[in-house]
Design a protein around this motif. Structure first.
Motif, PDB file in Angstrom:
ATOM      1  N   ARG A 165      17.970   7.378  87.552  1.00 52.88           N
ATOM      2  CA  ARG A 165      17.164   7.788  88.708  1.00 52.88           C
ATOM      3  C   ARG A 165      17.258   6.772  89.847  1.00 52.88           C
ATOM      4  O   ARG A 165      17.392   7.148  91.019  1.00 52.88           O
ATOM      5  CB  ARG A 165      15.703   7.967  88.290  1.00 52.88           C
ATOM      6  N   ALA A 166      17.199   5.492  89.498  1.00 56.09           N
ATOM      7  CA  ALA A 166      17.278   4.450  90.523  1.00 56.09           C
ATOM      8  C   ALA A 166      18.634   4.467  91.218  1.00 56.09           C
ATOM      9  O   ALA A 166      18.732   4.256  92.440  1.00 56.09           O
ATOM     10  CB  ALA A 166      17.021   3.087  89.893  1.00 56.09           C
ATOM     11  N   ALA A 167      19.685   4.720  90.461  1.00 54.86           N
ATOM     12  CA  ALA A 167      21.019   4.773  91.056  1.00 54.86           C
ATOM     13  C   ALA A 167      21.150   5.965  91.998  1.00 54.86           C
ATOM     14  O   ALA A 167      21.733   5.854  93.088  1.00 54.86           O
ATOM     15  CB  ALA A 167      22.077   4.846  89.947  1.00 54.86           C
ATOM     16  N   VAL A 168      20.607   7.110  91.598  1.00 55.56           N
ATOM     17  CA  VAL A 168      20.634   8.297  92.455  1.00 55.56           C
ATOM     18  C   VAL A 168      19.836   8.041  93.727  1.00 55.56           C
ATOM     19  O   VAL A 168      20.294   8.323  94.841  1.00 55.56           O
ATOM     20  CB  VAL A 168      20.076   9.521  91.697  1.00 55.56           C
ATOM     21  N   ASP A 169      18.630   7.498  93.563  1.00 51.65           N
ATOM     22  CA  ASP A 169      17.789   7.204  94.726  1.00 51.65           C
ATOM     23  C   ASP A 169      18.422   6.147  95.624  1.00 51.65           C
ATOM     24  O   ASP A 169      18.166   6.123  96.838  1.00 51.65           O
ATOM     25  CB  ASP A 169      16.410   6.730  94.269  1.00 51.65           C
ATOM     26  N   GLY A 170      19.255   5.266  95.043  1.00 52.44           N
ATOM     27  CA  GLY A 170      19.887   4.203  95.820  1.00 52.44           C
ATOM     28  C   GLY A 170      21.141   4.622  96.549  1.00 52.44           C
ATOM     29  O   GLY A 170      21.782   3.793  97.212  1.00 52.44           O
ATOM     30  N   GLY A 171      21.528   5.885  96.437  1.00 48.23           N
ATOM     31  CA  GLY A 171      22.665   6.383  97.210  1.00 48.23           C
ATOM     32  C   GLY A 171      23.999   6.388  96.486  1.00 48.23           C
ATOM     33  O   GLY A 171      25.038   6.614  97.115  1.00 48.23           O
ATOM     34  N   ALA A 172      24.000   6.171  95.196  1.00 48.80           N
ATOM     35  CA  ALA A 172      25.261   6.205  94.449  1.00 48.80           C
ATOM     36  C   ALA A 172      25.795   7.635  94.396  1.00 48.80           C
ATOM     37  O   ALA A 172      25.038   8.589  94.244  1.00 48.80           O
ATOM     38  CB  ALA A 172      25.048   5.676  93.041  1.00 48.80           C
ATOM     39  N   LYS A 173      27.120   7.777  94.523  1.00 47.91           N
ATOM     40  CA  LYS A 173      27.764   9.077  94.367  1.00 47.91           C
ATOM     41  C   LYS A 173      28.382   9.230  92.982  1.00 47.91           C
ATOM     42  O   LYS A 173      28.702  10.329  92.548  1.00 47.91           O
ATOM     43  CB  LYS A 173      28.853   9.259  95.430  1.00 47.91           C
ATOM     44  N   VAL A 174      28.541   8.089  92.311  1.00 50.77           N
ATOM     45  CA  VAL A 174      29.047   8.053  90.939  1.00 50.77           C
ATOM     46  C   VAL A 174      28.162   7.083  90.173  1.00 50.77           C
ATOM     47  O   VAL A 174      27.818   6.019  90.684  1.00 50.77           O
ATOM     48  CB  VAL A 174      30.522   7.590  90.871  1.00 50.77           C
ATOM     49  N   VAL A 175      27.786   7.429  88.952  1.00 55.78           N
ATOM     50  CA  VAL A 175      26.975   6.541  88.120  1.00 55.78           C
ATOM     51  C   VAL A 175      27.645   6.416  86.755  1.00 55.78           C
ATOM     52  O   VAL A 175      27.963   7.429  86.124  1.00 55.78           O
ATOM     53  CB  VAL A 175      25.539   7.087  87.936  1.00 55.78           C
ATOM     54  N   THR A 176      27.869   5.192  86.303  1.00 56.84           N
ATOM     55  CA  THR A 176      28.406   4.986  84.970  1.00 56.84           C
ATOM     56  C   THR A 176      27.336   4.373  84.071  1.00 56.84           C
ATOM     57  O   THR A 176      26.661   3.413  84.455  1.00 56.84           O
ATOM     58  CB  THR A 176      29.665   4.095  84.987  1.00 56.84           C
ATOM     59  N   LYS A 198      21.349  16.216  93.091  1.00 58.04           N
ATOM     60  CA  LYS A 198      21.681  15.371  94.244  1.00 58.04           C
ATOM     61  C   LYS A 198      23.193  15.179  94.418  1.00 58.04           C
ATOM     62  O   LYS A 198      23.629  14.366  95.225  1.00 58.04           O
ATOM     63  CB  LYS A 198      21.022  13.995  94.078  1.00 58.04           C
ATOM     64  N   ASP A 199      23.993  15.935  93.665  1.00 58.63           N
ATOM     65  CA  ASP A 199      25.452  15.864  93.745  1.00 58.63           C
ATOM     66  C   ASP A 199      25.994  14.481  93.376  1.00 58.63           C
ATOM     67  O   ASP A 199      26.865  13.937  94.032  1.00 58.63           O
ATOM     68  CB  ASP A 199      25.946  16.259  95.140  1.00 58.63           C
ATOM     69  N   VAL A 200      25.444  13.914  92.310  1.00 63.29           N
ATOM     70  CA  VAL A 200      25.894  12.608  91.809  1.00 63.29           C
ATOM     71  C   VAL A 200      26.560  12.824  90.455  1.00 63.29           C
ATOM     72  O   VAL A 200      25.990  13.472  89.568  1.00 63.29           O
ATOM     73  CB  VAL A 200      24.708  11.627  91.663  1.00 63.29           C
ATOM     74  N   LEU A 201      27.759  12.293  90.295  1.00 66.20           N
ATOM     75  CA  LEU A 201      28.488  12.432  89.034  1.00 66.20           C
ATOM     76  C   LEU A 201      28.063  11.339  88.066  1.00 66.20           C
ATOM     77  O   LEU A 201      28.229  10.148  88.344  1.00 66.20           O
ATOM     78  CB  LEU A 201      29.994  12.346  89.285  1.00 66.20           C
ATOM     79  N   VAL A 202      27.529  11.751  86.906  1.00 66.76           N
ATOM     80  CA  VAL A 202      27.141  10.800  85.863  1.00 66.76           C
ATOM     81  C   VAL A 202      28.249  10.730  84.821  1.00 66.76           C
ATOM     82  O   VAL A 202      28.684  11.751  84.282  1.00 66.76           O
ATOM     83  CB  VAL A 202      25.812  11.208  85.192  1.00 66.76           C
ATOM     84  N   ILE A 203      28.697   9.525  84.545  1.00 66.02           N
ATOM     85  CA  ILE A 203      29.755   9.248  83.564  1.00 66.02           C
ATOM     86  C   ILE A 203      29.148   8.348  82.506  1.00 66.02           C
ATOM     87  O   ILE A 203      28.462   7.377  82.837  1.00 66.02           O
ATOM     88  CB  ILE A 203      30.951   8.563  84.242  1.00 66.02           C
TER      89      ILE A 203
END
Length: 423
Positions: A165-176, A198-203
């Motif tokens: 959640r913090a990564a999405v809120d922080g503007g990341a477009k990709v999260v590993t 939010k159109d964020v790719l979680v890996i």
């Protein structure tokens, strides 16, 4: 003359055999880098263990994983510019030289006692340093450091969910996500759903990193791990230099894509030296870097379409093998449209495991060498012997008759090579 001639042919045969064998093994030897002994980086520390202080040893050769991923071919087309990658791990050291000026931390995640998060972030986007040929996949991507564990590396579902959640809120477009947890939770599913919205790719790592003491008899039964097994997550499996699973590695029921993760080179939280590490969490870092490259050159693609492109452009295998070059230079066609509900694609089931494309291509020089060996044996041994014994090509107008009496069998290929190597 005959004996001398045979010795010369045998010597040439032995040389060619040696060359062919070298061609088979050269890919692994070159890809694995030099003989520098690097310290092993842990993914978790005991309560009384000291924090990672950084390595004084540097890897100056190109690591095997960069060769396998063909990164030198990929970088002219993409660098990850404009894309932020969230690293949900033990934190990412903002003082790591190879990431200087590109790390933004959430809370206290700018410090990394364990060093694992910094290692993963380096695989995503470490810059090239003088005298060092190691580099991250997306060297211009920005890193958003987020804690998914406590300061010693112990992860939990709540911490990982908060990290996503913090990564999405922080503007990341990709999260590993490095953690692979034994149980799912509503918090994890909610965080993954938020990322998709939010159109964020979680890996995420498809399995936990294997224990350092694992043996071939330690392999646990296959099972799902989370958040990798949740809908919408691109799950990543680790493979070694030969494209196989490491000894004692955990096995999932399924995985979306595979990437290098056994004996890979990476950076530490301090100093300019390098560590070596293994695990699916590291393989996920390579995939996250590739996703950053794709999203930087194809900004019109959604997160789900990016995942689909990574898989559809990968080397064909039971678990497709990551190919950043193909992903960056390919175009997503209508037939490879993103699946519904933001899914990362139908996972491919295990356990069959075949060689990767580069490894197959590396065997062609050896095949050519074997063809030359056969030609040398024919021209140097069999043909002259046949001529001395009166051998002539068969004629269509005459029926085939028995061969000349006393003809000897050709010398086995291995005989000449073995005798020469022993002398």
């Amino acid at each position: 003359m005959t004996t001398t001639h045979h010795k010369a042919v045998a010597a040439g045969l032995a040389l060619l055999l040696t060359g062919a064998a070298s061609a088979v093994g050269a890919g692994s030897a070159t890809a694995a880098g030099g003989t520098v002994q690097l310290p092993v980086l842990a993914s978790r520390l005991d309560a009384d263990a000291a924090c990672a202080t950084g390595s004084d040893r540097r890897a100056t050769d190109v690591p095997w994983e960069q060769v396998s991923l063909q990164l030198s071919r990929t970088w002219p087309f993409a660098s990850g510019t404009g894309v932020t990658v969230g690293v949900v791990d033990t934190g990412v050291s903002s003082s790591a030289p190879a990431l200087k000026g590109r790390v933004t931390a959430v809370g206290d995640a700018g410090t990394d006692c364990v060093g694992h998060g910094t290692f993963v972030a380096g695989l995503v986007g470490a810059a090239v340093a003088d005298g060092v040929r190691f580099a991250g996949v997306a060297q211009q991507a920005r890193i958003l450091a987020v804690r998914g564990s406590d300061a010693r590396g112990k992860a939990s579902a709540d911490r990982v969910a908060e990290g996503i959640r913090a990564a999405v809120d922080g503007g990341a477009k990709v999260v590993t996500v490095s953690a692979a947890l034994a149980a799912d939770s509503a918090a994890l599913r909610s965080a993954v759903a938020l990322a998709a919205k939010k159109d964020v790719l979680v890996i995420a790592a498809a399995v936990p990193d294997a224990p350092a003491t694992a043996t071939s008899t330690d392999t646990p039964p296959a099972r799902d791990y989370y958040p990798a097994a949740d809908d919408g997550v691109l799950s990543v499996l680790d493979v070694d230099v030969s494209g196989k699973r490491p000894t004692g590695a955990y096995t999932p029921f399924s995985a979306s894509i595979a990437a290098p993760g056994d004996g890979v080179v990476g950076i530490g939280p301090k100093k300019a030296g390098h560590y070596i590490g293994s695990g699916a969490s590291l393989a996920a870092g390579f995939v996250a870097g590739a996703a950053a490259l794709v999203r930087s050159v194809h900004p019109d693609l959604t997160a789900a379409q990016t995942a689909t492109l990574l898989r559809s452009s990968a080397y064909p295998a039971d678990v497709p093998r990551l190919d950043p070059y193909a992903a960056v230079t390919s175009v997503l066609t209508d037939t490879a449209a993103a699946p519904a509900r933001g899914d990362a694609g139908t996972p491919v089931h295990l356990p069959a495991d075949k060689a990767v494309g580069p490894l197959r291509r590396a065997l062609w020089p050896a095949s050519g060498g074997l063809a030359v060996i056969i030609a040398v044996v024919w021209l140097g041994l069999i043909l002259p012997r046949g001529r001395r014994l009166g051998w002539r090509p068969s004629r269509p107008e005459r029926a085939a008759g028995p061969g000349p009496e006393g003809a000897e069998s050709p010398v086995p290929v291995g005989t000449g090579a073995q005798g020469t190597s022993e002398s």
